[in-house]
Design a protein around this motif. Structure first.
Motif, PDB file in Angstrom:
ATOM      1  N   SER A 128       0.830  -1.216   0.000  1.00  0.00           N
ATOM      2  CA  SER A 128       0.000   0.000   0.000  1.00  0.00           C
ATOM      3  C   SER A 128       0.856   1.254   0.000  1.00  0.00           C
ATOM      4  CB  SER A 128      -0.937   0.004   1.216  1.00  0.00           C
ATOM      5  OG  SER A 128      -1.835  -1.084   1.170  1.00  0.00           O
ATOM      6  N   ILE A 129       1.909   1.271   0.820  1.00  0.00           N
ATOM      7  CA  ILE A 129       2.780   2.452   0.879  1.00  0.00           C
ATOM      8  C   ILE A 129       3.492   2.642  -0.457  1.00  0.00           C
ATOM      9  CG2 ILE A 129       4.838   3.438   1.975  1.00  0.00           C
ATOM     10  CD1 ILE A 129       3.960   2.086   4.578  1.00  0.00           C
ATOM     11  N   GLU A 130       4.024   1.546  -1.026  1.00  0.00           N
ATOM     12  CA  GLU A 130       4.705   1.657  -2.317  1.00  0.00           C
ATOM     13  C   GLU A 130       3.739   2.131  -3.404  1.00  0.00           C
ATOM     14  OE1 GLU A 130       7.371  -1.092  -3.857  1.00  0.00           O
ATOM     15  OE2 GLU A 130       8.395  -1.528  -1.979  1.00  0.00           O
ATOM     16  N   THR A 131       2.515   1.663  -3.356  1.00  0.00           N
ATOM     17  CA  THR A 131       1.517   2.087  -4.333  1.00  0.00           C
ATOM     18  C   THR A 131       1.221   3.578  -4.205  1.00  0.00           C
ATOM     19  OG1 THR A 131       0.444  -0.077  -4.554  1.00  0.00           O
ATOM     20  CG2 THR A 131      -0.926   1.853  -4.983  1.00  0.00           C
ATOM     21  N   LEU A 132       1.028   4.050  -2.984  1.00  0.00           N
ATOM     22  CA  LEU A 132       0.722   5.463  -2.767  1.00  0.00           C
ATOM     23  C   LEU A 132       1.877   6.346  -3.221  1.00  0.00           C
ATOM     24  CD1 LEU A 132      -1.035   5.317   0.726  1.00  0.00           C
ATOM     25  CD2 LEU A 132      -2.099   5.592  -1.517  1.00  0.00           C
ATOM     26  N   LEU A 133       3.102   5.889  -2.963  1.00  0.00           N
ATOM     27  CA  LEU A 133       4.273   6.648  -3.416  1.00  0.00           C
ATOM     28  C   LEU A 133       4.318   6.712  -4.941  1.00  0.00           C
ATOM     29  CD1 LEU A 133       6.955   5.275  -0.925  1.00  0.00           C
ATOM     30  CD2 LEU A 133       6.190   7.642  -1.071  1.00  0.00           C
ATOM     31  N   CYS A 134       4.039   5.589  -5.576  1.00  0.00           N
ATOM     32  CA  CYS A 134       4.075   5.539  -7.043  1.00  0.00           C
ATOM     33  C   CYS A 134       2.956   6.382  -7.646  1.00  0.00           C
ATOM     34  CB  CYS A 134       3.969   4.098  -7.527  1.00  0.00           C
ATOM     35  SG  CYS A 134       4.002   3.961  -9.319  1.00  0.00           S
ATOM     36  N   ILE A 135       1.790   6.379  -7.007  1.00  0.00           N
ATOM     37  CA  ILE A 135       0.671   7.173  -7.512  1.00  0.00           C
ATOM     38  C   ILE A 135       1.013   8.660  -7.443  1.00  0.00           C
ATOM     39  CG2 ILE A 135      -1.695   7.913  -7.000  1.00  0.00           C
ATOM     40  CD1 ILE A 135      -1.495   5.278  -8.513  1.00  0.00           C
ATOM     41  N   GLU A 136       1.615   9.083  -6.321  1.00  0.00           N
ATOM     42  CA  GLU A 136       2.039  10.482  -6.206  1.00  0.00           C
ATOM     43  C   GLU A 136       3.053  10.825  -7.301  1.00  0.00           C
ATOM     44  OE1 GLU A 136       1.338  13.253  -4.080  1.00  0.00           O
ATOM     45  OE2 GLU A 136      -0.454  12.029  -3.857  1.00  0.00           O
ATOM     46  N   ALA A 137       3.994   9.897  -7.506  1.00  0.00           N
ATOM     47  CA  ALA A 137       5.019  10.116  -8.542  1.00  0.00           C
ATOM     48  C   ALA A 137       4.383  10.142  -9.936  1.00  0.00           C
ATOM     49  CB  ALA A 137       6.075   9.017  -8.462  1.00  0.00           C
ATOM     50  N   SER A 138       3.437   9.259 -10.187  1.00  0.00           N
ATOM     51  CA  SER A 138       2.774   9.203 -11.497  1.00  0.00           C
ATOM     52  C   SER A 138       1.996  10.487 -11.766  1.00  0.00           C
ATOM     53  CB  SER A 138       1.829   8.000 -11.567  1.00  0.00           C
ATOM     54  OG  SER A 138       2.540   6.795 -11.412  1.00  0.00           O
ATOM     55  N   ASP A 139       1.303  10.979 -10.749  1.00  0.00           N
ATOM     56  CA  ASP A 139       0.562  12.236 -10.898  1.00  0.00           C
ATOM     57  C   ASP A 139       1.506  13.401 -11.188  1.00  0.00           C
ATOM     58  OD1 ASP A 139      -1.777  10.899 -10.509  1.00  0.00           O
ATOM     59  OD2 ASP A 139      -2.133  11.626  -8.474  1.00  0.00           O
ATOM     60  N   ARG A 140       2.719  13.339 -10.598  1.00  0.00           N
ATOM     61  CA  ARG A 140       3.717  14.378 -10.868  1.00  0.00           C
ATOM     62  C   ARG A 140       4.189  14.311 -12.324  1.00  0.00           C
ATOM     63  NH1 ARG A 140       4.851  18.695  -8.468  1.00  0.00           N
ATOM     64  NH2 ARG A 140       7.030  18.527  -9.079  1.00  0.00           N
ATOM     65  N   MET A 141       4.293  13.086 -12.862  1.00  0.00           N
ATOM     66  CA  MET A 141       4.773  12.911 -14.239  1.00  0.00           C
ATOM     67  C   MET A 141       3.712  13.251 -15.282  1.00  0.00           C
ATOM     68  SD  MET A 141       7.082   9.421 -14.184  1.00  0.00           S
ATOM     69  CE  MET A 141       6.009   8.401 -13.193  1.00  0.00           C
ATOM     70  N   ASP A 142       2.456  13.135 -14.924  1.00  0.00           N
ATOM     71  CA  ASP A 142       1.358  13.332 -15.872  1.00  0.00           C
ATOM     72  C   ASP A 142       1.359  14.756 -16.417  1.00  0.00           C
ATOM     73  OD1 ASP A 142      -0.934  13.244 -17.331  1.00  0.00           O
ATOM     74  OD2 ASP A 142      -2.296  12.956 -15.635  1.00  0.00           O
ATOM     75  N   VAL A 143       1.554  14.889 -17.716  1.00  0.00           N
ATOM     76  CA  VAL A 143       1.627  16.223 -18.327  1.00  0.00           C
ATOM     77  C   VAL A 143       0.281  16.950 -18.238  1.00  0.00           C
ATOM     78  CG1 VAL A 143       3.511  15.669 -19.894  1.00  0.00           C
ATOM     79  CG2 VAL A 143       1.148  15.236 -20.611  1.00  0.00           C
ATOM     80  N   GLN A 144      -0.809  16.201 -18.114  1.00  0.00           N
ATOM     81  CA  GLN A 144      -2.129  16.825 -17.995  1.00  0.00           C
ATOM     82  C   GLN A 144      -2.491  17.158 -16.549  1.00  0.00           C
ATOM     83  OE1 GLN A 144      -5.307  15.096 -20.449  1.00  0.00           O
ATOM     84  NE2 GLN A 144      -3.772  13.850 -21.486  1.00  0.00           N
ATOM     85  N   LYS A 145      -1.598  16.799 -15.611  1.00  0.00           N
ATOM     86  CA  LYS A 145      -1.760  17.125 -14.185  1.00  0.00           C
ATOM     87  C   LYS A 145      -3.113  16.675 -13.630  1.00  0.00           C
ATOM     88  CE  LYS A 145       2.300  18.720 -14.122  1.00  0.00           C
ATOM     89  NZ  LYS A 145       3.348  17.828 -13.609  1.00  0.00           N
ATOM     90  N   ARG A 146      -3.469  15.425 -13.940  1.00  0.00           N
ATOM     91  CA  ARG A 146      -4.677  14.840 -13.372  1.00  0.00           C
ATOM     92  C   ARG A 146      -4.337  14.184 -12.048  1.00  0.00           C
ATOM     93  NH1 ARG A 146      -5.550  11.679 -18.931  1.00  0.00           N
ATOM     94  NH2 ARG A 146      -3.316  11.583 -18.570  1.00  0.00           N
ATOM     95  N   TYR A 147      -5.269  14.251 -11.093  1.00  0.00           N
ATOM     96  CA  TYR A 147      -5.003  13.705  -9.766  1.00  0.00           C
ATOM     97  C   TYR A 147      -5.793  12.433  -9.539  1.00  0.00           C
ATOM     98  CZ  TYR A 147      -2.912  18.251  -9.032  1.00  0.00           C
ATOM     99  OH  TYR A 147      -2.133  19.374  -9.162  1.00  0.00           O
ATOM    100  N   THR A 148      -5.140  11.472  -8.908  1.00  0.00           N
ATOM    101  CA  THR A 148      -5.736  10.159  -8.684  1.00  0.00           C
ATOM    102  C   THR A 148      -6.357  10.087  -7.300  1.00  0.00           C
ATOM    103  OG1 THR A 148      -4.049   9.159 -10.095  1.00  0.00           O
ATOM    104  CG2 THR A 148      -5.259   7.687  -8.621  1.00  0.00           C
ATOM    105  N   ASN A 149      -7.537   9.511  -7.210  1.00  0.00           N
ATOM    106  CA  ASN A 149      -8.163   9.239  -5.915  1.00  0.00           C
ATOM    107  C   ASN A 149      -7.445   8.043  -5.300  1.00  0.00           C
ATOM    108  OD1 ASN A 149      -9.825   8.263  -3.802  1.00  0.00           O
ATOM    109  ND2 ASN A 149     -11.619   9.228  -4.731  1.00  0.00           N
ATOM    110  N   THR A 150      -6.620   8.300  -4.290  1.00  0.00           N
ATOM    111  CA  THR A 150      -5.770   7.243  -3.721  1.00  0.00           C
ATOM    112  C   THR A 150      -6.573   6.190  -2.967  1.00  0.00           C
ATOM    113  OG1 THR A 150      -5.338   8.775  -1.884  1.00  0.00           O
ATOM    114  CG2 THR A 150      -3.656   8.607  -3.596  1.00  0.00           C
ATOM    115  N   ASN A 151      -7.736   6.551  -2.474  1.00  0.00           N
ATOM    116  CA  ASN A 151      -8.574   5.552  -1.790  1.00  0.00           C
ATOM    117  C   ASN A 151      -9.141   4.552  -2.801  1.00  0.00           C
ATOM    118  OD1 ASN A 151      -8.373   6.749   0.879  1.00  0.00           O
ATOM    119  ND2 ASN A 151      -9.650   8.392   0.087  1.00  0.00           N
ATOM    120  N   VAL A 152      -9.519   5.058  -3.966  1.00  0.00           N
ATOM    121  CA  VAL A 152      -9.967   4.163  -5.052  1.00  0.00           C
ATOM    122  C   VAL A 152      -8.807   3.273  -5.490  1.00  0.00           C
ATOM    123  CG1 VAL A 152     -10.765   4.083  -7.451  1.00  0.00           C
ATOM    124  CG2 VAL A 152     -11.751   5.746  -5.865  1.00  0.00           C
TER     125      VAL A 152
END
Length: 549
Positions: free
Chosen positions: A272-296
């Motif tokens: 779960s921690i690794e996933t949340l870290l990767c999701i934050e990193a992925s959102d940072r990389m996204d050129v469209q700056k879309r945010y992911t619902n981490t609970n989903v």
């Protein structure tokens, strides 16, 4: 807020990026399974489920899930301790249920507290790890498994000393294929007319070129020919019964085993921690700056691990390496992750023999470019220019991610960031200034908007250094909150030390509830009129000086 998007709206670019991720994920799935002491097909199953199931349920447009290197040590130890792979699968099943519960309990919100410089430091660190780990494969030295991220090797060497070992094991055929692959990949990004061919990614062309070159080397009997151990090695079932035997289901009878639950909780927390870290990193990389619902996302990962365990697959997380490759390949939506999962499934069932001709050197070259983009010099310069409070946590996270692992590196970066925040908070607790007048100096202490117990030490030291017979104004006009510890400190200074040392104290702007405002009866009081007279005399003195000159 996560932007909704039609999955088929960008099918052209998503198919190309999904194809690239598939090529990257295939050897990683096999390598991580091998390092985990699990059946090789368990890694492929986790990759397929991570792509199709998690890819569909997740709201992240960039991240890709699959078996993760960060779980290899946990899996290897767990399989050994539990004694059977089917018992271990029961732990994975329970871990999925725990993640599902965490998602419904909204535990994903903790990702909001990961500082940006720490996330960027983690990405740069992983970029360096990718480069260090893939360089040996690019030179044809495949002693280390694909997907390894550990700094210390099993033989006691480390990622840097391992590079020197490469000099004794250079495979010229692998070097030639790596160079050709690199030229193709760079040309595909730089040459204008090639960039327009988005449906055919450069990575696929590089892979085809690698296969063709090696087949030429083999057919001509050249010394450059790459042996089987330096190619992708995918299990090839020869019959339907043999394929069915690959599918292992959890041993539900082991649910009463306490050790199964310990392993399940460990996997759930780390994944779960690794996933949340990767999701934050992925959102940072996204050129469209879309945010992911981490609970989903946690719920999607939970379902993914449940399905993976039922089919005999490894536990999974959202993975930075695959997500980075996905982003670099131009992914527009989560359809690319789903496509990568579908391609994994189709390929292992239909063309495993062709996949087993892919040189690891070609895939290493693809990953090295991914690593470079994560750790490019411009990122270092960006945080350097922002000052030490941004650069130190960034570089500390990077170094410790490389030297230890992702979780320890991020934890250290967060700790350093917190220390810097506390130091900054201490410094911003108040503004200290001294005004000089003919009949004595006046010391002004203007308190900040919020003064917490963390500021007590700094204010205490400042008050202790005020000399005897001074005049002090402590101003709280802009202050919304003052901790009781600090109020007591100011009260003690005003009512005890100030009287003993003839320090005249004026308190301004303190709320009535604090019961600290000066009253006319207070004999330790400096009146407004006094300060008016002092200021007036100072102005008169300045006018006299002007007239003299």
């Amino acid at each position: 807020m996560t932007k909704k998007i039609n999955l088929f709206a960008n099918l052209k670019s998503d198919f190309a990026s999904g194809l690239v991720v598939f090529l990257v994920a295939l050897p990683l799935c096999l390598g991580i399974a091998m390092a985990s002491g699990a059946p090789l097909f368990a890694g492929i199953i986790a990759g397929v489920v991570g792509g199709i199931v998690v890819g569909y349920l997740s709201q992240s447009h960039i991240s890709v899930s699959g078996p993760a290197a960060g779980l290899t040590a946990i899996i290897l130890t767990a399989i050994t301790d539990l004694g059977a792979f089917d018992v271990f699968l029961m732990s994975v099943f329970i871990a999925g249920l725990i993640q599902l519960a965490l998602g419904f309990l909204k535990a994903g919100s903790i990702s909001n507290y990961f500082p940006t410089n720490v996330i960027e430091g983690m990405l740069a660190g992983i970029g360096i790890i990718i480069i260090l780990k893939q360089l040996p494969h690019a030179f044809g030295y495949d002693a280390d498994f694909e997907g390894d991220q550990a700094f210390i090797q099993n033989d006691g060497s480390n990622s840097f000393s391992f590079l020197f070992d490469v000099l004794n094991h250079i495979n010229l055929g692998a070097v030639v294929i790596s160079v050709v692959s690199l030229v193709i990949l760079l040309s595909w990004e730089k040459v204008p007319f090639l960039k327009r061919i988005k449906l055919v990614p450069g990575a696929l062309v590089a892979v085809i070129a690698g296969i063709v070159l090696n087949e030429i080397f083999l057919s001509t009997g050249s010394s450059l020919a790459i042996a089987k151990e330096h190619l992708v090695s995918l299990p090839v079932p020869k019959s339907f019964d043999e394929f069915k035997s690959i599918i292992i289901t959890p041993n539900f009878g082991a649910v009463t085993n306490p050790q199964v639950w310990v392993v399940a909780v460990t996997i759930a927390i780390v994944a779960s921690i690794e996933t949340l870290l990767c999701i934050e990193a992925s959102d940072r990389m996204d050129v469209q700056k879309r945010y992911t619902n981490t609970n989903v996302e946690l719920r999607a990962q939970g379902v993914g691990n449940i399905v993976s365990s039922l089919l005999g697959g490894l536990p999974m997380t959202s993975v930075v390496v695959r997500s980075s490759a996905n982003n670099n390949a131009g992914a527009k939506s989560k359809m690319s992750a789903i496509i990568h999962g579908v391609l994994l499934l189709i390929s292992v069932l239909s063309i495993p023999a062709i996949l087993n001709k892919i040189p690891l050197a070609t895939l290493a070259t693809v990953l090295i470019l991914v690593g470079y983009k994560l750790a490019k010099p411009a990122t270092f310069m960006h945080f350097w220019e922002k000052g030490k409070y941004q650069f130190v946590p960034f570089i500390a996270t990077l170094v410790f991610v490389v030297a230890t692992d992702l979780l320890k590196g991020v934890a250290l970066g967060i700790i350093i960031s917190i220390i810097f925040v506390l130091r900054g908070n201490l410094k911003r607790a108040y503004v200290f200034k001294k005004e000089e007048y003919e009949d004595g100096d006046i010391i002004h202490i203007d308190l900040a908007q919020e003064v917490s117990f963390l500021n007590k030490a700094a204010i205490k030291q400042t008050l202790s250094e005020i000399p005897e017979n001074s005049k002090v104004v402590i101003n709280a006009h802009d202050t919304e909150y003052i901790a009781h510890d600090v109020l007591d400190l100011i009260r003690e200074f005003k009512e005890t030390r100030a009287i003993d040392e003839n320090i005249k104290v004026k308190l301004k702007g303190f709320k009535e509830a604090y019961e600290l405002e000066n009253t006319p009866e207070n004999n330790n009081h400096v009146t407004i009129e006094h300060y008016y007279d002092v200021a007036k005399r100072a102005l008169v003195q300045k006018e006299v000086v002007k007239e003299k000159f």
